[in-house]
Scaffold this active site. Structure first.
Site, PDB file in Angstrom:
ATOM      1  N   TYR A  55     -39.229  10.861   3.006  1.00 19.94           N
ATOM      2  CA  TYR A  55     -38.345  10.572   4.039  1.00 19.94           C
ATOM      3  C   TYR A  55     -37.725  11.525   5.069  1.00 19.94           C
ATOM      4  O   TYR A  55     -37.255  12.597   4.133  1.00 19.94           O
ATOM      5  CB  TYR A  55     -37.241   9.434   3.606  1.00 19.94           C
ATOM      6  N   LYS A  90     -17.177   7.256 -26.821  1.00 23.23           N
ATOM      7  CA  LYS A  90     -16.781   6.247 -25.615  1.00 23.23           C
ATOM      8  C   LYS A  90     -18.118   6.183 -24.600  1.00 23.23           C
ATOM      9  O   LYS A  90     -18.844   6.962 -24.625  1.00 23.23           O
ATOM     10  CB  LYS A  90     -15.527   6.701 -24.811  1.00 23.23           C
TER      11      LYS A  90
END
Ligand code: PLP
Length: 368
Positions: free
Chosen positions: A261, A34
């Protein structure tokens, strides 16, 4: 993808090895492919398994089953999610896909469709997962459907909630409930096969194997008991996915300077830093900021500061590196290995999610 540089390498022979390893423990297997084979690529994985005489595969959606059928797979295809959209019902019939059926409405529609032709289904029961499936008390109303149509009950299935927890008694409670349901269905004259196991149950709970097991994650090389007292049970599995990204800059960072950052990392001493073309746009999670590692030329290098959209910085003070060298984020380099379980730990998730997300990138296949 056209905008990134991450490379996902899938070794199909490792998947074959894992399949054969599992088959020794439990001979009747329906590999679960799946969600694009947990990111490893539905068609490539199905093809290599078919070469090893796999004649049953489990997909998630019906449309995934259609794709698998159109690729030439002629064996049994089961759709674990069952029919979701209206169009799924015709697809099921047209491509001979066997749905897991978990709801009364699906059962009614399918029995309508099976007035003239035999339609095979799997009945899914909820024995404690609390997700999909009929409950035990719904049995009386379900069985009528089978007497009034050509619906053919091929399998009865259920799914385990804690099979990867060593010794958890809830596994046996679920098994008990499953057996009660199966006995009831037998008593009213239905004939079918039984399926209960996921990967963890294949490895850890031999008394639950039944007629057909449904291993998923173990096929791709994850030990469901990693880090637990049953970890030896899955030691023979090999991770099939390796992921790398190239270094695009190497530079000095002086003591006291910061990276990325938010300035969350400040150099305690003079350092050498490599920037790798890897970030959350490649589905490499920002949760790994200041936590995880990459392996470069056989050495583990800690991630410094925040993971950005397309870049991440690592400490390479002690490593010989050049532009274009590959950084391994999942897999092996020299003696060092980052396994899916370890990467998942830094990421704050499980190996399943790591595979599904990284597997959305461009893939190359090897057979070693
Ligand atoms: C995904 C799934 C499996 C496979 O589980 P793993 O833990 O990956 O082995 C088996 N059965 C059902 C119903 C599933 O949804």
């Amino acid at each position: 993808m056209f905008y990134n540089f991450i490379q996902v390498k899938i070794d199909l022979q490792k998947i074959v090895h894992n399949f054969l390893f599992l088959k020794q423990i439990c001979p009747q297997l329906m590999p679960v492919v799946k969600a694009n084979a947990y990111g490893h690529g539905l068609i490539a994985v199905a093809k290599v398994l078919a070469q090893h005489d796999v004649c049953s595969l489990a997909v998630g959606s019906v449309e995934e089953g259609v794709r698998l059928r159109q690729s030439g797979f002629s064996g049994e295809i089961m759709a674990l999610l069952g029919p979701v959209q209206e169009t799924d019902y015709n697809f099921l019939l047209e491509h001979k896909i066997i749905p897991f059926v978990h709801h009364e409405e699906q059962l009614l529609k399918l029995s309508e469709l099976s007035k003239d032709e035999v339609v095979e289904i799997v009945l899914k029961f909820d024995t404690g997962m609390g997700r999909l499936g009929f409950r035990q008390d719904e049995l009386p109303k379900i069985i009528d459907t089978f007497t009034s149509s050509k619906l053919h009950l091929k399998y009865v299935a259920s799914h385990l909630a804690v099979a990867d927890y060593p010794d958890d008694p809830f596994v046996l409670e679920q098994k008990q409930c499953f057996e009660t349901i199966c006995s009831y269905l037998k008593q009213v004259g239905l004939r079918f096969k039984k399926s209960l196991c996921n990967s963890a149950a294949v490895l850890g709970w031999p008394e639950l194997h039944c007629d057909l097991a449904r291993p998923g994650i173990s096929l791709y090389g994850v030990n469901p008991f990693w880090g637990s007292k049953w970890s030896a049970k899955g030691k023979g599995l090999w991770a099939a996915m390796e992921v790398t990204a190239p270094i695009i800059s190497v530079h000095r960072l002086r003591k006291g300077e910061t990276i990325s950052y938010g300035r969350t990392f400040k150099a305690p001493v003079d350092m050498k830093v490599a920037i790798v073309a890897l970030g959350y746009a490649d589905n490499y999670s920002r949760h790994i900021s200041n936590k995880g590692w990459l392996i470069i030329n056989g050495q583990r290098c800690p991630i410094l500061g925040r993971v950005c959209m397309q870049m991440v910085a690592v400490d390479v003070s002690k490593v010989k590196v050049g532009l274009g060298d590959k950084a391994v984020l999942l897999g092996k380099s020299g003696q060092e290995v980052i396994g899916p379980e370890e990467l998942a730990l830094w990421w704050g998730t499980i190996s399943y999610e790591v595979f599904c997300l990284l597997g959305q990138n461009k893939k190359v296949y090897v057979s070693n």
